[in-house]
Design a protein around this motif. Sequence first.
Motif, PDB file in Angstrom:
ATOM      1  N   GLN A 191      17.038 -49.325 -66.667  1.00 45.35           N
ATOM      2  CA  GLN A 191      16.677 -49.653 -65.397  1.00 45.35           C
ATOM      3  C   GLN A 191      16.175 -50.854 -64.929  1.00 45.35           C
ATOM      4  O   GLN A 191      16.394 -51.362 -63.922  1.00 45.35           O
ATOM      5  CB  GLN A 191      15.468 -48.562 -65.147  1.00 45.35           C
ATOM      6  N   LEU A 192      15.601 -51.610 -65.862  1.00 45.71           N
ATOM      7  CA  LEU A 192      15.047 -53.002 -65.542  1.00 45.71           C
ATOM      8  C   LEU A 192      16.423 -53.833 -65.367  1.00 45.71           C
ATOM      9  O   LEU A 192      16.442 -54.600 -64.371  1.00 45.71           O
ATOM     10  CB  LEU A 192      14.459 -53.529 -66.650  1.00 45.71           C
ATOM     11  N   VAL A 193      17.492 -53.723 -66.191  1.00 49.63           N
ATOM     12  CA  VAL A 193      18.635 -54.405 -65.996  1.00 49.63           C
ATOM     13  C   VAL A 193      19.433 -54.105 -64.733  1.00 49.63           C
ATOM     14  O   VAL A 193      19.560 -55.023 -63.974  1.00 49.63           O
ATOM     15  CB  VAL A 193      19.477 -54.055 -67.156  1.00 49.63           C
ATOM     16  N   ARG A 194      19.396 -52.737 -64.241  1.00 48.39           N
ATOM     17  CA  ARG A 194      20.051 -52.354 -63.007  1.00 48.39           C
ATOM     18  C   ARG A 194      19.480 -53.020 -61.746  1.00 48.39           C
ATOM     19  O   ARG A 194      20.051 -53.556 -60.853  1.00 48.39           O
ATOM     20  CB  ARG A 194      20.096 -50.920 -62.977  1.00 48.39           C
ATOM     21  N   VAL A 228      23.468 -58.200 -71.580  1.00 55.34           N
ATOM     22  CA  VAL A 228      24.187 -56.954 -71.240  1.00 55.34           C
ATOM     23  C   VAL A 228      25.246 -57.412 -70.010  1.00 55.34           C
ATOM     24  O   VAL A 228      24.874 -58.262 -69.158  1.00 55.34           O
ATOM     25  CB  VAL A 228      23.136 -56.058 -70.572  1.00 55.34           C
ATOM     26  N   ASP A 229      26.322 -56.790 -70.258  1.00 52.55           N
ATOM     27  CA  ASP A 229      27.418 -57.161 -69.233  1.00 52.55           C
ATOM     28  C   ASP A 229      27.330 -56.275 -67.906  1.00 52.55           C
ATOM     29  O   ASP A 229      26.352 -55.530 -67.767  1.00 52.55           O
ATOM     30  CB  ASP A 229      29.060 -56.856 -69.916  1.00 52.55           C
ATOM     31  N   ASP A 230      28.416 -56.084 -67.077  1.00 48.44           N
ATOM     32  CA  ASP A 230      28.214 -55.561 -65.894  1.00 48.44           C
ATOM     33  C   ASP A 230      28.376 -54.178 -65.973  1.00 48.44           C
ATOM     34  O   ASP A 230      28.078 -53.471 -64.890  1.00 48.44           O
ATOM     35  CB  ASP A 230      29.213 -56.174 -64.920  1.00 48.44           C
ATOM     36  N   VAL A 231      28.495 -53.356 -67.092  1.00 45.70           N
ATOM     37  CA  VAL A 231      28.548 -51.938 -67.366  1.00 45.70           C
ATOM     38  C   VAL A 231      27.644 -51.506 -68.354  1.00 45.70           C
ATOM     39  O   VAL A 231      27.634 -50.553 -68.880  1.00 45.70           O
ATOM     40  CB  VAL A 231      30.012 -51.377 -67.798  1.00 45.70           C
ATOM     41  N   ASP A 232      26.562 -52.450 -68.389  1.00 43.27           N
ATOM     42  CA  ASP A 232      25.268 -52.110 -69.403  1.00 43.27           C
ATOM     43  C   ASP A 232      25.581 -52.289 -70.847  1.00 43.27           C
ATOM     44  O   ASP A 232      25.014 -51.507 -71.576  1.00 43.27           O
ATOM     45  CB  ASP A 232      24.574 -50.862 -68.841  1.00 43.27           C
ATOM     46  N   GLY A 233      26.728 -52.628 -71.235  1.00 45.12           N
ATOM     47  CA  GLY A 233      26.985 -52.724 -72.715  1.00 45.12           C
ATOM     48  C   GLY A 233      26.518 -53.982 -73.114  1.00 45.12           C
ATOM     49  O   GLY A 233      26.443 -55.128 -72.453  1.00 45.12           O
ATOM     50  N   VAL A 234      26.218 -54.146 -74.265  1.00 46.39           N
ATOM     51  CA  VAL A 234      25.644 -55.077 -75.136  1.00 46.39           C
ATOM     52  C   VAL A 234      26.493 -55.948 -75.586  1.00 46.39           C
ATOM     53  O   VAL A 234      27.331 -55.555 -76.545  1.00 46.39           O
ATOM     54  CB  VAL A 234      24.416 -54.738 -76.143  1.00 46.39           C
ATOM     55  N   VAL A 235      26.526 -57.170 -75.016  1.00 38.07           N
ATOM     56  CA  VAL A 235      27.849 -58.035 -75.644  1.00 38.07           C
ATOM     57  C   VAL A 235      27.203 -58.934 -76.625  1.00 38.07           C
ATOM     58  O   VAL A 235      27.968 -59.699 -77.381  1.00 38.07           O
ATOM     59  CB  VAL A 235      28.392 -58.816 -74.504  1.00 38.07           C
ATOM     60  N   ARG A 272      20.173 -56.689 -61.563  1.00 44.60           N
ATOM     61  CA  ARG A 272      21.445 -56.958 -61.061  1.00 44.60           C
ATOM     62  C   ARG A 272      21.629 -56.794 -59.691  1.00 44.60           C
ATOM     63  O   ARG A 272      22.489 -57.441 -59.179  1.00 44.60           O
ATOM     64  CB  ARG A 272      22.291 -55.927 -61.996  1.00 44.60           C
ATOM     65  N   ALA A 273      21.008 -55.864 -59.332  1.00 44.85           N
ATOM     66  CA  ALA A 273      21.183 -55.345 -57.748  1.00 44.85           C
ATOM     67  C   ALA A 273      20.596 -56.533 -57.022  1.00 44.85           C
ATOM     68  O   ALA A 273      20.884 -56.847 -55.873  1.00 44.85           O
ATOM     69  CB  ALA A 273      20.585 -53.951 -57.529  1.00 44.85           C
ATOM     70  N   ASP A 274      19.341 -56.856 -57.256  1.00 44.30           N
ATOM     71  CA  ASP A 274      18.477 -57.756 -56.438  1.00 44.30           C
ATOM     72  C   ASP A 274      18.717 -59.079 -56.701  1.00 44.30           C
ATOM     73  O   ASP A 274      18.495 -60.241 -56.047  1.00 44.30           O
ATOM     74  CB  ASP A 274      17.012 -57.500 -56.657  1.00 44.30           C
ATOM     75  N   GLY A 275      19.168 -59.694 -57.949  1.00 43.81           N
ATOM     76  CA  GLY A 275      19.288 -60.849 -58.270  1.00 43.81           C
ATOM     77  C   GLY A 275      18.197 -61.655 -58.675  1.00 43.81           C
ATOM     78  O   GLY A 275      18.051 -62.711 -58.575  1.00 43.81           O
ATOM     79  N   GLY A 278      27.062 -64.821 -63.935  1.00 41.67           N
ATOM     80  CA  GLY A 278      28.046 -64.064 -63.232  1.00 41.67           C
ATOM     81  C   GLY A 278      27.120 -62.644 -63.324  1.00 41.67           C
ATOM     82  O   GLY A 278      26.154 -62.397 -62.875  1.00 41.67           O
ATOM     83  N   GLU A 279      27.911 -61.444 -63.936  1.00 43.95           N
ATOM     84  CA  GLU A 279      27.182 -60.199 -64.066  1.00 43.95           C
ATOM     85  C   GLU A 279      26.503 -59.889 -65.070  1.00 43.95           C
ATOM     86  O   GLU A 279      25.806 -58.969 -65.498  1.00 43.95           O
ATOM     87  CB  GLU A 279      28.652 -59.228 -63.926  1.00 43.95           C
ATOM     88  N   HIS A 280      26.310 -60.966 -65.813  1.00 45.80           N
ATOM     89  CA  HIS A 280      25.704 -60.680 -67.264  1.00 45.80           C
ATOM     90  C   HIS A 280      23.938 -60.695 -66.809  1.00 45.80           C
ATOM     91  O   HIS A 280      23.672 -61.547 -66.148  1.00 45.80           O
ATOM     92  CB  HIS A 280      26.063 -61.672 -68.472  1.00 45.80           C
ATOM     93  N   ILE A 281      23.245 -59.943 -67.386  1.00 43.11           N
ATOM     94  CA  ILE A 281      21.823 -60.015 -67.561  1.00 43.11           C
ATOM     95  C   ILE A 281      21.101 -60.397 -68.886  1.00 43.11           C
ATOM     96  O   ILE A 281      21.700 -59.658 -69.855  1.00 43.11           O
ATOM     97  CB  ILE A 281      21.089 -58.689 -67.068  1.00 43.11           C
ATOM     98  N   LEU A 282      20.163 -61.195 -69.005  1.00 43.59           N
ATOM     99  CA  LEU A 282      19.641 -61.540 -70.466  1.00 43.59           C
ATOM    100  C   LEU A 282      18.019 -60.845 -70.455  1.00 43.59           C
ATOM    101  O   LEU A 282      17.399 -61.150 -69.440  1.00 43.59           O
ATOM    102  CB  LEU A 282      19.573 -63.151 -70.330  1.00 43.59           C
TER     103      LEU A 282
END
Length: 394
Positions: free
Chosen positions: A89-92, A58-65, A95-98, A128-132
Motif C-alpha cells: 500500500q505504501l508503494v502504491r 519494485v517495478d510498476d506492477v509491484d514486482g520485486v526486481v 507511485r500515485a502521488d510521486g 520512472g515507474e520504479h519505487i525504492l
Amino acid sequence: MITAVVAGVVGLALGVAGLAAYRHARAGRVLSLPDDEPELPAGAADVLSVIGRAFVLVDDVDGVVRANPSAYAYGLVRGHSLVHQELSQLVRRVRADGVIEEGEFDLARGPVGQGSIVVHVRAAPLGGEHILLLADDRTEFTRTAAMRNDFVANVSHELKTPVGAVSLLAEAIDDAAEDPTAVHRFAGRLEKESKRLAALVQGIIELSRLQGTDVVVKGKPVDVRQLLDEAVDRTSIIAGERNVRVGVGGAEEAWVYGDGDLLMTAFRNLIDNAIRYSPADTTVGVGLRRRDGLVTVSVTDQGPGIAPDEQERVFERFYRVDAARARATGGTGLGLSIVKHVVANHGGEVTLWSQPGQGSTFTVRLPEIEEREDDREVVASRAGGVAAGESEQR
C-alpha cells in the motif's frame, strides 16, 4: 548409385542449413529479450551496495526486481514479491502521488510463529515507474524504549509507597510527641519503611550496574563454592531472625569465568528470597554440582510454592507472587530479575521448579572453566579484601 549419393549430399546440406537457421533464430530471440534489470541513475547501484540498510526496488506492477540479502532476512521479500500488505500500500501511494513517504511498521517476521520485526521504511520514486524502499530494523530500539518507559513507571510507583509512608509516619510522630507509646510504635514502622526504601534503591542501583558491565572484559576466574559460602554468611542475620537454617553441600570447588561481585549478588538474592518465603524452623538447601562442563547451583526452600501460571512471571521486574507478603517480608520485586540478568550475562540460565505446598527450587547453570593455581590465589586475595572491607564498614 550416383543419384543416391547426390540425394545424401543434398539432405546433409539441408540439415546443416536448417541447424544454422535454428541457431541464428535462437540467438536473435535471446538478444531481443527485454532487460529485466531496471535502469538506475548513475551511481545509484554503488550507493545501494554500501548504504547498510535493507532495500527493495519494485517495478510498476509491484514486482520485486532487486533486493539485498537484508530485505530477505527481515522477511520483507519472498521470491519476487513484497510479503506485507502494508508495504504494498505504501508503494502504491508513492507511485500515485510521486511524493516520498516514510513510516514505522510492526510486521510479522515469517509465515509461522509469533515473531515480529519493527522497521522504519522510506519509499521514494526512482527511475520512472520504479519505487525504492529503504528499511531500517528498529525492533531492539523500540523494545528497549518500551522497557525503559515501563521501568521508569514501575520505579515511580514502587518509590511512591515507602516515600509516602515515611512522610505520613514523620507527621504522626510529631503529632504524638506527648505519647511515648505511640511515638515508639510509629518510629518502628518508620524504620521498617526506610529499610524498604533503601533496599529498593539498592536494587535499582544493582540492576543499573549489571546492565552496564561487560563480563567479557571485566571478568576473571572465580570459585563458585567460595561465593556461595560468602553469600550464606551475608544472609545469616535475616536467617537467624526468621529461625531458618541454610545448608550448603556438594562440590568443594567449581570455577566459572565472570564478575565475582555480580555473581555474589545473584546468589545472595536467591538465598535471601528462599529465606524470606520459608516458614520458621525449616531449612534452605544450597547445592553445588559440576557435570558435563556446567556448574549447577540449586537453592531449595520449603515455602508455600508458586502456582504454574505465576512461574513465568517471577523473573519480571517488580513482579511479586504475593504483594502483601512481599511487603511484609521487605521484598522489592527486583531480586529475581537481577538474578536472571546476571546469569544471562555470564552465558548461563536460571530455571524454576515449584509446586504449591511443596516449596520451590531455583537452579542456575553456568559454563565451567578449569581451575588454575594462580586463579585460586587471585580469588582468595580478592575475597579477603572484600571481607576486610566489610569488617571496617561494620
